[in-house]
Enzyme design. Structure first.
Site, PDB file in Angstrom:
ATOM      1  N   SER A 258      15.150  21.471 -15.679  1.00 44.91           N
ATOM      2  CA  SER A 258      13.906  22.190 -15.924  1.00 44.91           C
ATOM      3  C   SER A 258      14.235  23.495 -16.628  1.00 44.91           C
ATOM      4  O   SER A 258      15.305  24.070 -16.420  1.00 44.91           O
ATOM      5  CB  SER A 258      13.217  22.468 -14.589  1.00 44.91           C
ATOM      6  OG  SER A 258      12.401  23.610 -14.686  1.00 44.91           O
TER       7      SER A 258
ATOM      8  N   LYS B 242      -1.699  -3.440 -39.589  1.00 44.16           N
ATOM      9  CA  LYS B 242      -0.244  -3.422 -39.767  1.00 44.16           C
ATOM     10  C   LYS B 242       0.413  -2.274 -38.994  1.00 44.16           C
ATOM     11  O   LYS B 242       1.400  -2.486 -38.280  1.00 44.16           O
ATOM     12  CB  LYS B 242       0.042  -3.292 -41.263  1.00 44.16           C
ATOM     13  CG  LYS B 242       1.383  -3.769 -41.682  1.00 44.16           C
ATOM     14  CD  LYS B 242       1.426  -4.145 -43.152  1.00 44.16           C
ATOM     15  CE  LYS B 242       1.273  -2.967 -44.066  1.00 44.16           C
ATOM     16  NZ  LYS B 242       1.505  -3.314 -45.481  1.00 44.16           N
TER      17      LYS B 242
ATOM     18  N   HIS C 194       0.833  -1.220   0.000  1.00 44.67           N
ATOM     19  CA  HIS C 194       0.000   0.000   0.000  1.00 44.67           C
ATOM     20  C   HIS C 194       0.862   1.264   0.000  1.00 44.67           C
ATOM     21  O   HIS C 194       0.431   2.308   0.470  1.00 44.67           O
ATOM     22  CB  HIS C 194      -0.936   0.064   1.210  1.00 44.67           C
ATOM     23  CG  HIS C 194      -1.681  -1.206   1.481  1.00 44.67           C
ATOM     24  ND1 HIS C 194      -2.952  -1.437   1.023  1.00 44.67           N
ATOM     25  CD2 HIS C 194      -1.299  -2.334   2.149  1.00 44.67           C
ATOM     26  CE1 HIS C 194      -3.346  -2.646   1.412  1.00 44.67           C
ATOM     27  NE2 HIS C 194      -2.360  -3.213   2.080  1.00 44.67           N
TER      28      HIS C 194
HETATM   29  N1  ARG Z   1      -1.480  -3.780 -48.093  1.00 42.27           N
HETATM   30  C1  ARG Z   1      -2.375  -4.893 -48.187  1.00 42.27           C
HETATM   31  C2  ARG Z   1      -2.650  -5.464 -46.792  1.00 42.27           C
HETATM   32  O1  ARG Z   1      -1.896  -5.215 -45.882  1.00 42.27           O
HETATM   33  C3  ARG Z   1      -1.744  -5.948 -49.042  1.00 42.27           C
HETATM   34  C4  ARG Z   1      -2.699  -6.940 -49.597  1.00 42.27           C
HETATM   35  C5  ARG Z   1      -3.508  -6.308 -50.682  1.00 42.27           C
HETATM   36  N2  ARG Z   1      -4.451  -7.231 -51.213  1.00 42.27           N
HETATM   37  C6  ARG Z   1      -5.510  -6.831 -51.919  1.00 42.27           C
HETATM   38  N3  ARG Z   1      -6.293  -7.753 -52.331  1.00 42.27           N
HETATM   39  N4  ARG Z   1      -5.728  -5.570 -52.193  1.00 42.27           N
HETATM   40  O2  ARG Z   1      -3.637  -6.111 -46.588  1.00 42.27           O
END
Ligand code: ARG
Length: 433
Positions: free
Chosen positions: A282, A329, A160
């Site tokens: 600072s 991604k 704590h």
């Molecule tokens: N940049 C796309 C992805 O990350 C690649 C695959 C594209 N495929 C498509 N059928 N347009 O999904």
């Protein structure tokens, strides 16, 4: 933008720059970090096509030489992946065609960008998890090395955030070491779990060619295949989330460690002195020396959590490839790049800081011995609840000997007097082999 690889007469003629920029988004820039994996997988695909006679020896060696040249030019910066291209996958084909003519157009036989991106991402995740595992074992090694010489330095133990029992630097260091050993093991297990090749599943339905998928997977160092073409697409995002969950375990532990350090460097605690390079001044308060590095390390977990939730939100999709998957991604790559950078700073930081031992001894007060005292009585047969009531320890100060005694007497396995670092060390050695 170069000619789109999928463009044929009468199709795509209305390609609109604003729409194309939106579709490609930051994709082509992210693909810079995927390109080497994409080239590796492309070379394996070429060898596979050669095996089944789709390419003759001359064609396959021209394509392989071309891929090799692209790789070395990309590495030395003379070839750039920029937004002249729709994505890294089409750039490779376009470069090969520019370089070799017609044969360049043969590389895409039997594959789709859908399995191309999936294989590049699996290779990327394997690579990043391997780096993560190495960093985690390095962090644990540094911590255990310090245990060897500093285990018995006393340190107040808190629950704590209130003083609880005398504890030790050894217990603190070994605790964080065990966390990163767990994380290194998680990275290894997860690598094994996702070590499967999606290549050769094309757009998600297989192809009417007898692609040597297993040989290609082996060539790429995969342990097995993702067998089902539909599942290759359905596992996109799911696999990323699993990789991120390992990363998240690491940054969660990083956050807790950074929290400890930031408390320990306050004037109120005064347990830790940081090397100057981790601190900043600072702009207005001349007296300040702030542990900014530690605070930003603590903030990294937010990036990983954000990425996890972004990907999870994208994954409300039907089966098969959907372009939405592209949106998984950026968060994956952003999180890995930030977290690996941050975790990479830890071995140096953990080697460099100093304990303020005098201050740490002062932080231990006599009443913190009450639990030891109660258990001592209980071990002589007094019921613990009675001993608990009778165990108050009074006084102003506690001697260094008394503290040392208290720590040495904590012999339950894992406790201050019995850290069991041998067990941790052997898990660590197994990870290094
Ligand atoms: N940049 C796309 C992805 O990350 C690649 C695959 C594209 N495929 C498509 N059928 N347009 O999904």
């Amino acid at each position: 933008m170069k000619d789109l690889i999928w463009k044929k007469d009468g199709k795509g003629e209305r390609a609109d720059p604003a729409i194309m920029a939106f579709l490609a988004g930051e994709d082509v820039l992210l693909d810079r970090d995927l390109l080497l994996f994409d080239l590796e997988a492309s070379a394996a695909h070429v060898k596979g096509l050669r095996r089944i006679g789709i390419l003759n020896t001359e064609e396959s060696s021209r394509l392989l030489d071309g891929l090799q040249l692209i790789e070395s030019e990309f590495r030395d910066g003379t070839r750039e992946l920029d937004n002249h291209f729709e994505d890294g996958h089409s750039a490779i084909e376009s470069w090969l065609t520019e370089m070799l003519g017609e044969v360049g157009g043969k590389i895409h036989t039997g594959r789709s960008r859908n399995d191309q991106v999936a294989v590049a991402l699996r290779l990327y995740m394997k690579d990043r998890l391997k780096r993560l595992q190495a960093i985690c074992t390095q962090i644990a090694s540094v911590l255990l090395r310090r245990v060897k010489t500093e285990a018995d330095i006393p340190m107040a133990g808190y629950t704590h955030l209130q003083s609880a029992m005398p504890s030790s630097v050894g217990l603190w260091l070994a605790g964080h070491a065990e966390a990163f050993i767990d994380n290194a093991e998680l990275a290894a297990l997860t690598t094994h779990w996702l070590d499967a090749s999606p290549l050769g599943t094309a757009s998600g339905f297989g192809v009417n060619l007898n692609l040597p998928r297993k040989a290609v997977a082996k060539d790429l160092g995969f342990a097995r295949l993702v067998v089902n073409p539909q599942y290759v697409q359905n596992s996109r995002g799911k696999v990323e989330l699993q990789a991120l969950s390992v990363l998240s375990a690491c940054t969660l532990d990083l956050r807790r460690l950074a929290w400890d350090m930031s408390l320990f460097t306050t004037q109120e605690f005064g347990f830790v002195k940081l090397p100057a390079k981790y601190c900043t001044g600072s702009s207005i308060m001349p007296n300040k020396n702030n542990p900014d590095t530690i605070e930003l390390l603590r903030a990294v977990h937010a990036v990983v959590q954000g990425a996890q939730s972004e990907i999870a939100s994208v994954l409300s999709l039907p089966s098969g490839y959907q372009r939405d998957l592209q949106a998984t991604k950026a968060p994956l790559m952003r999180a890995f790049s930030k977290a690996l950078q941050a975790l990479g700073l830890l071995p140096g930081l953990l080697t460099g800081f100093e304990w303020q031992t005098e201050r740490m001894c002062e932080s231990i007060s006599p009443e913190m011995l009450a639990t030891d005292r109660a258990l001592e009585m209980a071990s002589k047969g007094i019921p613990f609840r009675e001993a608990y009531k009778a165990a108050a320890v009074e006084g102003e100060k506690i001697s260094a000997e008394k503290i040392a005694q208290s720590l040495a007497s904590r012999v339950s396995p894992g406790g201050c007097g019995q850290l069991e670092t041998g067990l941790l060390q052997s898990r660590l050695s197994a990870l290094k082999n």
